[in-house]
Motif scaffolding. Structure first.
Motif, PDB file in Angstrom:
ATOM      1  N   ARG A 251       6.449 -56.975  33.414  1.00  0.00           N
ATOM      2  CA  ARG A 251       7.485 -56.215  34.377  1.00  0.00           C
ATOM      3  C   ARG A 251       6.715 -55.425  35.365  1.00  0.00           C
ATOM      4  O   ARG A 251       5.585 -54.733  35.108  1.00  0.00           O
ATOM      5  CB  ARG A 251       8.193 -55.414  33.376  1.00  0.00           C
TER       6      ARG A 251
ATOM      7  N   ASP B 197      17.587 -49.301  31.852  1.00  0.00           N
ATOM      8  CA  ASP B 197      16.220 -49.913  31.668  1.00  0.00           C
ATOM      9  C   ASP B 197      16.010 -49.478  30.114  1.00  0.00           C
ATOM     10  O   ASP B 197      14.985 -50.347  29.399  1.00  0.00           O
ATOM     11  CB  ASP B 197      15.320 -48.688  32.455  1.00  0.00           C
TER      12      ASP B 197
ATOM     13  N   ARG C 225      16.173 -57.625  37.942  1.00  0.00           N
ATOM     14  CA  ARG C 225      16.260 -57.274  36.676  1.00  0.00           C
ATOM     15  C   ARG C 225      17.761 -57.598  35.814  1.00  0.00           C
ATOM     16  O   ARG C 225      17.758 -57.512  34.802  1.00  0.00           O
ATOM     17  CB  ARG C 225      15.726 -55.820  36.480  1.00  0.00           C
TER      18      ARG C 225
END
Length: 360
Positions: A210, A248, A278
């Motif tokens: 990531r 997140d 994402r």
């Protein structure tokens, strides 16, 4: 033998090596005489033979030359590594196991520890400096020419680096900050969670595949075991920041994405660009993000919806460069020019002329 004695011995040996002759040339060609002696099969002490012995290097010179060559080969192993210079700015920081009085050096593997009233400043080779703020633990991991690397276990550092990209790295429990020519503040709490605020240039924060690209004026939250979140500009609304945190790190899912899209302004385009990569839900979910992004900051020529939604590398990179330039112009020209957050164009800030006192 201590480090200073090593230095003295090394200097003496180098000086001896410098005194060696660079080359040895006889005064005239000796080969005719040598050839004659060989043909005659004789030995003895002809004039040419004596001259040859006189001009050839003695055994001592040969031994010194060999010793000098060996010395140059193993010099790095004989000499202790210098380490980076570390200076006390405030209080009594600790380097290794010793308190730092004024200045010293920190070696690979050693820790720099500051209490709640201490600050230490590390000169990172020749490429930058790092201020280790109070209550911090920082370890030097590498000091090679292409790998200047620290670990921030807890606390805060201010880093300023003037070097080509990807020479300076800071590892944290939630990922690695990769310098792209920048200045930034990096914090890590007791749980290993962190916060990155970039004050110059760009930083790439990576963890387990990531990646977040954090430009000047932007912030990225990080979590141990989760890596970096979607970055946002420092003046982003509370609604957007909470939505990104839920997405997140809080399993906010599609609801958090919808809130983020609704809360976003043109200034928040860098956050929506990261969301493209994402969001769950495939092309449909990415299409919703793209549509909102394109309204806030129209894509540059050559970027199409289909290419962006498919995450075509050339298309998304082109869009990022467009967004990046706008973010950079906004920050650099803040207070000097009004920059349109949709296009990046600017105009001078007009100030009203002062009126004479009689007209006030």
């Amino acid at each position: 033998m201590n480090d200073h004695e090593h230095d003295a011995e090394f200097r003496d040996l180098l000086e001896g090596a410098r005194r060696l002759p660079r080359s040895i040339e006889p005064p005239r060609d000796l080969w005719p005489g040598i050839r004659g002696r060989i043909r005659a099969g004789g030995g003895g002490g002809s004039r040419e033979t004596g001259m040859l012995k006189r001009w050839l290097p003695s055994r001592r010179w040969v031994q010194l030359a060999v010793a000098a060559m060996l010395l140059l080969v193993v010099a790095r192993k004989l000499m202790p590594r210098q380490g980076w210079i570390v200076e006390r700015e405030v209080g009594r920081p600790q380097v290794g196991t010793q308190p730092l009085a004024v200045a010293g050096r920190v070696q690979v593997g050693e820790w720099i520890v500051t209490d709640d009233s201490s600050i230490a400043v590390v000169r990172v080779g020749r490429i930058g400096r790092v201020a280790v703020k109070p209550g911090s633990r920082v370890q030097v991991l590498a000091e090679g020419p292409s790998d200047h690397r620290l670990a921030l276990a807890r606390g805060m550092i201010d880093a300023v680096v003037d070097a080509p990209p990807r020479l300076f790295f800071v590892e944290t429990p939630s990922g690695t900050a990769v310098d792209l020519g920048c200045a930034y503040t990096l914090e890590v709490d007791s749980l290993g969670n962190g916060r990155l605020h970039v004050t110059g240039g760009y930083v790439e924060f990576e963890w387990s595949g990531r990646r977040s690209i954090v430009p000047l004026g932007a912030v990225a939250e990080t979590r141990r075991g989760r890596g970096p979140g979607v970055p946002y500009v420092a003046d982003a609304s509370l609604a957007l920041r909470r939505a990104l945190e839920a997405f997140d790190f809080g399993n906010g899912g599609a609801a958090a994405v919808r809130t983020a899209l609704a809360s976003a302004r043109p200034e928040d385009a860098l956050s929506l660009w990261h969301l493209l990569f994402r969001v769950d839900g495939g092309r449909e979910a990415r299409g919703a993000v793209y549509d909102r992004l394109a309204v806030l900051v129209p894509p540059p020529p050559g970027v199409t919806r289909s290419a962006a939604v498919e995450l075509d590398s050339a298309a998304v990179a082109r869009y990022w460069e467009h967004i990046r330039r706008i973010v950079w112009r906004r920050e650099i020209l803040r207070g000097i020019r009004d920059v349109d957050s949709r296009t990046g164009t600017g105009r001078s800030i007009q100030t009203s002329p002062s009126l004479p006192a009689s007209h006030r």
